[in-house]
Design a protein around this motif. Sequence first.
Motif, PDB file in Angstrom:
ATOM      1  N   HIS A 595      63.001 -62.978 -61.466  1.00 20.10           N
ATOM      2  CA  HIS A 595      62.956 -61.941 -60.424  1.00 20.10           C
ATOM      3  C   HIS A 595      64.023 -62.152 -59.356  1.00 20.10           C
ATOM      4  N   GLY A 596      65.120 -62.841 -59.657  1.00 25.02           N
ATOM      5  CA  GLY A 596      66.197 -62.974 -58.677  1.00 25.02           C
ATOM      6  C   GLY A 596      65.885 -64.021 -57.622  1.00 25.02           C
ATOM      7  N   PRO A 597      66.506 -63.896 -56.432  1.00 26.07           N
ATOM      8  CA  PRO A 597      66.325 -64.902 -55.376  1.00 26.07           C
ATOM      9  C   PRO A 597      64.855 -65.089 -55.016  1.00 26.07           C
ATOM     10  N   GLN A 598      64.511 -66.328 -54.685  1.00 25.62           N
ATOM     11  CA  GLN A 598      63.128 -66.664 -54.358  1.00 25.62           C
ATOM     12  C   GLN A 598      62.974 -67.064 -52.890  1.00 25.62           C
ATOM     13  N   ASP A 599      61.846 -66.709 -52.332  1.00 23.20           N
ATOM     14  CA  ASP A 599      61.408 -67.072 -50.986  1.00 23.20           C
ATOM     15  C   ASP A 599      60.287 -68.085 -51.183  1.00 23.20           C
ATOM     16  N   ILE A 600      60.538 -69.347 -50.794  1.00 22.99           N
ATOM     17  CA  ILE A 600      59.660 -70.457 -51.167  1.00 22.99           C
ATOM     18  C   ILE A 600      59.128 -71.152 -49.922  1.00 22.99           C
ATOM     19  N   GLU A 601      57.795 -71.296 -49.834  1.00 20.22           N
ATOM     20  CA  GLU A 601      57.194 -72.105 -48.777  1.00 20.22           C
ATOM     21  C   GLU A 601      56.972 -73.520 -49.323  1.00 20.22           C
ATOM     22  N   TRP A 602      57.318 -74.513 -48.516  1.00 16.84           N
ATOM     23  CA  TRP A 602      57.250 -75.907 -48.957  1.00 16.84           C
ATOM     24  C   TRP A 602      56.724 -76.776 -47.814  1.00 16.84           C
ATOM     25  N   ALA A 603      56.367 -77.992 -48.148  1.00 15.48           N
ATOM     26  CA  ALA A 603      55.985 -78.993 -47.155  1.00 15.48           C
ATOM     27  C   ALA A 603      56.361 -80.360 -47.695  1.00 15.48           C
ATOM     28  N   THR A 604      56.348 -81.360 -46.825  1.00 14.34           N
ATOM     29  CA  THR A 604      56.453 -82.750 -47.272  1.00 14.34           C
ATOM     30  C   THR A 604      55.148 -83.455 -46.926  1.00 14.34           C
ATOM     31  N   ASP A 605      54.649 -84.241 -47.872  1.00 12.44           N
ATOM     32  CA  ASP A 605      53.371 -84.922 -47.661  1.00 12.44           C
ATOM     33  C   ASP A 605      53.592 -86.276 -47.007  1.00 12.44           C
ATOM     34  N   ALA A 606      52.519 -87.052 -46.893  1.00 10.44           N
ATOM     35  CA  ALA A 606      52.585 -88.347 -46.213  1.00 10.44           C
ATOM     36  C   ALA A 606      53.546 -89.311 -46.883  1.00 10.44           C
ATOM     37  N   GLU A 607      53.813 -89.105 -48.176  1.00 10.59           N
ATOM     38  CA  GLU A 607      54.734 -89.970 -48.906  1.00 10.59           C
ATOM     39  C   GLU A 607      56.157 -89.435 -48.904  1.00 10.59           C
ATOM     40  N   GLY A 608      56.380 -88.324 -48.217  1.00 12.78           N
ATOM     41  CA  GLY A 608      57.719 -87.748 -48.139  1.00 12.78           C
ATOM     42  C   GLY A 608      58.088 -86.873 -49.321  1.00 12.78           C
ATOM     43  N   ARG A 609      57.123 -86.591 -50.208  1.00 12.21           N
ATOM     44  CA  ARG A 609      57.401 -85.771 -51.383  1.00 12.21           C
ATOM     45  C   ARG A 609      57.362 -84.282 -51.031  1.00 12.21           C
ATOM     46  N   ILE A 610      58.158 -83.499 -51.756  1.00  9.85           N
ATOM     47  CA  ILE A 610      58.159 -82.054 -51.578  1.00  9.85           C
ATOM     48  C   ILE A 610      56.936 -81.464 -52.278  1.00  9.85           C
TER      49      ILE A 610
END
Length: 624
Positions: A595-610
């Motif tokens: 579907h073309g370009p994506q709008d992505i919500e992300w976070a980093t957890d306590a271990e620094g992972r995405i």
Amino acid sequence: MALPGRPVRAPRADALPGWVFRLGSRAEFDQMARVYDAGTPLALPHLIFAIDRGQADKVYFIHSRRFQFHEQFLKARDHVSEFARASLNDNYRSPQRRYLFGTLAWRAQAKAWAYEFWEGDQLTPELLALANKRLGEQFFAPLVFKPNSAAQEAVGQGLKLALLTQAEVISQQGFLPLNLGQAVGRLRVLAPGQPLDDLEPDDIALLQEVPLSLPPVAGVLTTRPSTTLSHVNLLAKGWGIPNAYVREVADWLALDGQWVQLSVQRTGVTLRPSTAEARTAVRRPGAPKVWPQPDLKRTALLPLGEMRAVDRQRCGSKAANLGELTHAYKRGALRGVAPVPDGFCIPFADFAAFMAQPEAQQALRAAQAEPGFAQSRQVRARALAQLREALVALPLPDGLAARWQATWQRQLAGDGVFVRSSSNSEDLPGFSGAGLYTTVPNVKQADALPLAVKTVWASVFNAEAWEARRWHGVPHDKVVMGVLVQRAIDARASGVMLTVNPFDPAQSGVSYVSAKRGLGIRVVEGKRQAEQVLYVKRSNAIQVLSRSDDPVALLLDAQGGVREQAVEPGRAVLSDDLVRQLARTGEQVRSLLGHGPQDIEWATDAEGRIVLLQARPFVQGSLK
């Protein structure tokens, strides 16, 4: 000497030398400089320079109306027709390079002469110190260094050079075009806290704070900086209307209530009186082309790990997309991230059963029967607010709450959860629905889950959601709400990423990232400035557009909900490594979901992972 009363003619470009070794005045600079965006607030007179380390660090100020690129200058100087490409490229990457290639410009808003290098130039402290010294010796005025990447900024800070950052350039220009375009409409100046319910589709809203959402209008101006991924700007992009931040609007306030013409261009924002007759025909964007037909027959709760794209017919695109990403992670096709937080989806069928109750139907009919409902946004907003209250107060059909609570305990061990919307009218190509529906954060008590689900269900009748669907021609009686119950992540940092450059979508290989410390709710609200960066894959460079100005971070509260914690504004949220990891992750998500370009919500957890929290098509409507 020019005769009195006679105009002074500038020398022809081809009559001037191709380069000089010293510039002694502004007049000498102007004779050799090109000007980008002449006659606009962003006018940028500049020339290119080269420092030849093979000739005792000689400085060449190059006639930039004759030689647009450094390579053209070298060919003319050395009387050659071609250079080895690898050899030229070494002059941007190798510490042992022969040349330093850069640009020197007058930055009018900063009132400073600034020199800079390509964002991918891997400047060492020794090379930058050499450039600063030699340019300073051969130029007539004090110079500052303008870094074009986070790496360059770190080198400049280490040398304690006077810097002019890109974030400072943006803040000094006093405006930021978020969505380009033109519109004619009635100017409406709204004070902080003033209701938006009576805004009409032919209004141009001038807002003194960034709202959480907005009904369809003809154009948007805000006097506080926001981010390109705030809910309001995502809606503006979807509607195809101009939107900009402008710091100084005093001259426009007297136009409140009058017809005006708004123009938002890359180089500036203008607003001038117009007439109603000059208004172009109001264009509705039309209903989304992809419209999942809901499956209301299957009532089973759906674990996120078992969901696929086809389940958007039962639970909406938000949950289905996260199911696809969960499946991709399990089979090793999504690398470098943590698993998507586990959860389950309450399907459309449960919402339909709830709304089929006679009391719910009676409340819906009463709202729509309110005198003036079809004509007035204000009437609709009041009636819809009463409808939501009535729905949340209604009892659930027998057995639903117990089924949800049992699944919560069995699958998620009763951990805190976010209760999120996943309707059939959001996260679609052509209709993002950003910010239209409600999320209830960090629900921890079992008896709070039914209330949270009903709150999300009732948000189908949020005023802004109703107006957006009305504008797009989406039938309200075809909208159903799935609910995603998902384990809460106590994020250290959160944000939004685009797999495209929102300021120049035609530019390939660029990712945009915005972030704040803690939970990402305020990133998409847009009320406070987020940290914003661009990553350019070709040069592997990161450019900082703004630092976060939010003095608090939102964190999970042990008792449920969220709490605020004071943080130091301006401190970097995003490391270079994290930005590059996010860009790689965005490429994977775009490939997996299409579907073309994506709008992505992300976070980093306590271990620094995405951690991936949401992915949807990035919607940008055609502009007027």
